[in-house]
Design a protein around this motif. Structure first.
Motif, PDB file in Angstrom:
ATOM      1  N   TYR B 207      32.130  57.614 -65.036  1.00 35.84           N
ATOM      2  CA  TYR B 207      31.477  56.866 -64.275  1.00 35.84           C
ATOM      3  C   TYR B 207      30.260  58.768 -65.007  1.00 35.84           C
ATOM      4  O   TYR B 207      28.957  58.466 -64.878  1.00 35.84           O
ATOM      5  N   LEU B 208      31.018  59.665 -65.536  1.00 31.59           N
ATOM      6  CA  LEU B 208      29.781  61.028 -65.670  1.00 31.59           C
ATOM      7  C   LEU B 208      29.069  60.531 -66.269  1.00 31.59           C
ATOM      8  O   LEU B 208      27.954  60.605 -67.169  1.00 31.59           O
ATOM      9  N   ILE B 209      29.174  60.008 -67.958  1.00 27.16           N
ATOM     10  CA  ILE B 209      28.982  59.827 -68.772  1.00 27.16           C
ATOM     11  C   ILE B 209      27.991  58.262 -68.671  1.00 27.16           C
ATOM     12  O   ILE B 209      26.935  58.491 -68.985  1.00 27.16           O
ATOM     13  N   LEU B 210      27.533  57.537 -67.833  1.00 27.32           N
ATOM     14  CA  LEU B 210      27.179  56.322 -67.478  1.00 27.32           C
ATOM     15  C   LEU B 210      25.678  56.892 -67.007  1.00 27.32           C
ATOM     16  O   LEU B 210      24.868  56.506 -66.842  1.00 27.32           O
ATOM     17  N   TYR B 211      26.240  57.663 -65.402  1.00 30.02           N
ATOM     18  CA  TYR B 211      25.251  58.107 -64.793  1.00 30.02           C
ATOM     19  C   TYR B 211      24.683  58.988 -66.209  1.00 30.02           C
ATOM     20  O   TYR B 211      23.489  59.418 -65.584  1.00 30.02           O
ATOM     21  N   ALA B 212      25.410  59.855 -66.831  1.00 29.98           N
ATOM     22  CA  ALA B 212      24.059  60.525 -67.902  1.00 29.98           C
ATOM     23  C   ALA B 212      23.228  59.960 -68.274  1.00 29.98           C
ATOM     24  O   ALA B 212      21.765  60.402 -68.729  1.00 29.98           O
ATOM     25  N   TYR B 213      23.398  58.487 -68.821  1.00 32.41           N
ATOM     26  CA  TYR B 213      22.538  57.875 -69.874  1.00 32.41           C
ATOM     27  C   TYR B 213      21.036  57.808 -68.901  1.00 32.41           C
ATOM     28  O   TYR B 213      20.645  57.334 -69.262  1.00 32.41           O
ATOM     29  N   ASN B 214      22.247  57.389 -67.661  1.00 25.23           N
ATOM     30  CA  ASN B 214      20.579  56.753 -66.813  1.00 25.23           C
ATOM     31  C   ASN B 214      19.879  57.845 -66.832  1.00 25.23           C
ATOM     32  O   ASN B 214      18.257  57.396 -66.293  1.00 25.23           O
ATOM     33  N   PHE B 215      20.044  59.248 -65.999  1.00 22.31           N
ATOM     34  CA  PHE B 215      19.153  60.194 -66.594  1.00 22.31           C
ATOM     35  C   PHE B 215      18.347  60.724 -67.848  1.00 22.31           C
ATOM     36  O   PHE B 215      17.877  61.809 -67.863  1.00 22.31           O
ATOM     37  N   GLY B 216      18.996  59.745 -69.210  1.00 18.17           N
ATOM     38  CA  GLY B 216      18.585  60.058 -70.298  1.00 18.17           C
ATOM     39  C   GLY B 216      19.560  61.598 -71.004  1.00 18.17           C
ATOM     40  O   GLY B 216      18.490  62.670 -71.316  1.00 18.17           O
ATOM     41  N   GLN B 217      20.694  61.795 -70.468  1.00 16.38           N
ATOM     42  CA  GLN B 217      20.928  63.244 -70.820  1.00 16.38           C
ATOM     43  C   GLN B 217      22.013  62.208 -71.774  1.00 16.38           C
ATOM     44  O   GLN B 217      23.265  62.781 -71.708  1.00 16.38           O
ATOM     45  N   THR B 218      21.439  62.400 -72.838  1.00 16.56           N
ATOM     46  CA  THR B 218      22.244  62.645 -74.525  1.00 16.56           C
ATOM     47  C   THR B 218      23.436  63.373 -74.374  1.00 16.56           C
ATOM     48  O   THR B 218      24.832  63.243 -74.982  1.00 16.56           O
ATOM     49  N   ASN B 219      22.599  65.025 -74.278  1.00 16.07           N
ATOM     50  CA  ASN B 219      23.329  65.828 -74.618  1.00 16.07           C
ATOM     51  C   ASN B 219      24.561  65.958 -73.483  1.00 16.07           C
ATOM     52  O   ASN B 219      25.866  65.712 -74.011  1.00 16.07           O
ATOM     53  N   LEU B 220      24.552  65.623 -72.011  1.00 14.95           N
ATOM     54  CA  LEU B 220      25.696  65.223 -71.186  1.00 14.95           C
ATOM     55  C   LEU B 220      26.907  64.145 -71.745  1.00 14.95           C
ATOM     56  O   LEU B 220      28.425  64.286 -71.478  1.00 14.95           O
ATOM     57  N   ILE B 221      26.164  63.052 -71.858  1.00 16.30           N
ATOM     58  CA  ILE B 221      27.120  61.690 -72.749  1.00 16.30           C
ATOM     59  C   ILE B 221      28.004  62.466 -74.072  1.00 16.30           C
ATOM     60  O   ILE B 221      29.325  62.358 -73.632  1.00 16.30           O
ATOM     61  N   ILE B 222      27.247  63.499 -75.089  1.00 16.12           N
ATOM     62  CA  ILE B 222      28.053  63.777 -76.075  1.00 16.12           C
ATOM     63  C   ILE B 222      29.692  64.817 -75.514  1.00 16.12           C
ATOM     64  O   ILE B 222      30.296  64.570 -76.444  1.00 16.12           O
ATOM     65  N   ALA B 223      28.677  65.449 -74.664  1.00 14.88           N
ATOM     66  CA  ALA B 223      30.146  66.366 -73.536  1.00 14.88           C
ATOM     67  C   ALA B 223      30.818  65.531 -72.912  1.00 14.88           C
ATOM     68  O   ALA B 223      31.933  66.942 -73.115  1.00 14.88           O
TER      69      ALA B 223
END
Lengths: 254, 254
Positions: B207-223
């Motif tokens: 959920y976290l990485i998909l949510y991060a995508y919705n906010f454009g937070q690619t650094n959070l996706i990678i983390a």
């Protein structure tokens, strides 16, 4: 006190409707404390014979009696020793030997003490805590012998137990087996394809013919023990037995 | 070349960083200097857009996987033992299992939603499907690989059917069953990430990485991806360690 095989026969369903006869009318009496070898070419049904006595296979005809009682199935008064791969690799040596006692419900402490006695008998006390894969082939077969003896059977059924060993180890284990036999006075029924082994070990050698396996000759070996393999008498008996084996393998040459 | 294994990861990190300077768009290639702080503060909620800390999300994912995995093991191991021991049961179940096995776990998502609605049950069901087949097939395989001689030794030493099951079949099949559990867990871990993309889920690493995508937070996706990978690696490491400790006899049966 004896093991009596009467008219024992075994046939398999072969290709098509043909029945393959593996054993034919085996009559044999093994006296208590006697060492008898069953000798024959490969495929003569000698292993099948032993498996039937052990209760692992069923005869299609005839009976087996132990001390006058009919036997049909595995019997705790007989223990079988296999050619190889018979130790449990996840158990230590001592727990392998204690396996049969554990099945009887004996307490851990008691069965370990008992197992240790038999470990002593086969000279492997120092290896009690080792795993089978850490042992040489000869040592593993010593453990298998100890495991069979631990349940205190009346009869040891041995299916080419030294067949996978090198010649030197094999000779050594044969001598050790005789020592153990003399100490414990078990009855031994020993299957082998080696004439030398049969003559060295046995009181009597039963020579089987091949396809179907039938008793060709029962040869008493009256040589005193320990036997000298290089002696003239040994050689002449060996020659005599070998002739029977060769003729039973190639009956056309008779 | 002991250190060669570290070369490619280092090159990838350096290459990534260079790419982030050149491309200069944190949505495509975020600088690792924006990823590392997230990983350095796994308990902080400040980087995770109000979804709870990294540790909280990870522990929720682990719990979901653990639950689905345990249910899968609890069904697959007994069924596998029965199928491995009985040709009858194997013939009964085999065709159905072969039919269901190629369906990817994610293809079950719509049906899971229809049956169990949105929520934990659906996620656990998907994970169950993912882990079930490798555990089942390895258990069947393990039970079948138990050497015939091991079973026959137990029979001749007086073991009852239940004892043979507990003292020979299970320990003999255990290493292969363990491999099934390891592979099954790996697949379950992959499934949880995708299962956490189901509608109505509001926690977990997937959920976290998909949510991060919705906010454009690619650094959070990678983390998040790094955490997913590291957890998978650690659990596999534990499985392997246990395998080496308990089942070191595998491949050394003699």
């Amino acid at each position: 006190m004896s093991l009596v095989l009467k008219n024992l026969s075994k046939s398999f369903a072969g290709e098509g409707k043909a029945q393959v006869e593996a054993l034919s009318h085996i009559d044999l009496e093994v006296r208590d404390g006697e060492f008898v070898s069953v000798l024959g070419p490969s495929g003569c049904g000698k292993t099948t014979l032993l498996r039937i006595i052990a209760g692992l296979d069923h005869a299609t005809g005839g009976t087996i009696q132990l001390d006058g009682r009919l036997i049909d199935g595995p019997c705790p008064r007989m223990a079988m020793i296999f050619q190889e791969y018979s130790l449990y690799p996840w158990r230590t040596v001592i727990d392998n030997i204690a396996f049969g006692l554990e099945m009887k419900g004996m307490e851990k402490q008691e069965r370990r003490e008992k197992a240790l006695e038999f470990l002593e008998l086969v000279g492997l006390v120092d290896f009690a805590g080792n795993y089978p894969y850490e042992l040489s082939g000869g040592m593993r077969q010593r453990v298998a012998v100890a495991r069979a003896l631990a349940i205190d059977p009346q009869i040891l059924l041995m299916d080419e137990p030294f067949g996978a060993l090198d010649a030197q180890t094999r000779n050594m284990l044969q001598r050790e087996l005789l020592e153990i036999w003399e100490k414990t006075r078990k009855t031994v029924l020993f299957v082998t394809h080696s004439v030398d082994e049969a003559v060295f070990l046995s009181d009597r050698v039963v020579v089987l013919t091949s396809r179907p396996g039938a008793i060709r000759e029962v040869v008493p070996i009256d040589l005193p023990r320990p036997r000298e393999r290089t002696g003239a008498e040994f050689a002449s008996i060996r020659r005599y037995v070998l002739d029977h084996v060769e003729h039973s393998a190639n009956p056309s040459k008779v | 070349m002991r250190y060669l294994r570290f070369l490619l990861p280092i090159l990838l990190v350096v290459g990534w960083e260079i790419a982030s300077w050149i491309i200069n768009n944190p949505f495509i290639v975020p600088s690792l200097t924006t990823v590392i702080p997230i990983l350095m503060h796994p308990l902080s909620t400040e980087y995770t857009l109000g979804t709870g800390s990294m540790v909280e999300n990870a522990s929720i994912s682990i719990q979901r996987v653990g639950l689905g995995f345990l249910v899968a093991a609890a069904v697959a191991i007994p069924l596998g033992i029965l199928m491995g021991r009985s040709t009858l049961l194997n013939d009964f179940f085999d065709s159905t299992i072969e039919l269901l096995r190629p369906i990817p776990p994610l293809a079950w998502v719509p049906l899971a939603l229809a049956w169990f609605k949105i929520g934990l049950t659906s996620i656990v069901f998907i994970i169950f499907i993912g882990a079930f087949f490798p555990i089942l097939l390895n258990t069947i395989d393990g039970v079948r690989s138990v050497k015939k001689t091991w079973l026959e030794v137990a029979t001749t030493l007086g073991a009852k059917e239940r004892q043979i099951m507990a003292k020979v079949v299970l320990p003999g099949a255990a290493p292969t069953i363990w491999t099934g559990l390891r592979v099954g867990f790996g697949i379950a871990w992959m499934c949880v990430v995708a299962a956490e993309w189901l509608p109505g889920i509001s926690k977990g690493l997937g959920y976290l990485i998909l949510y991060a995508y919705n906010f454009g937070q690619t650094n959070l996706i990678i983390a998040g991806m790094v955490v997913i990978g590291v957890i998978g690696l650690l659990i596999d490491f534990v499985f392997k360690r246990v395998e080496r400790r308990w089942f070191s006899w595998r491949g050394l049966e003699r």
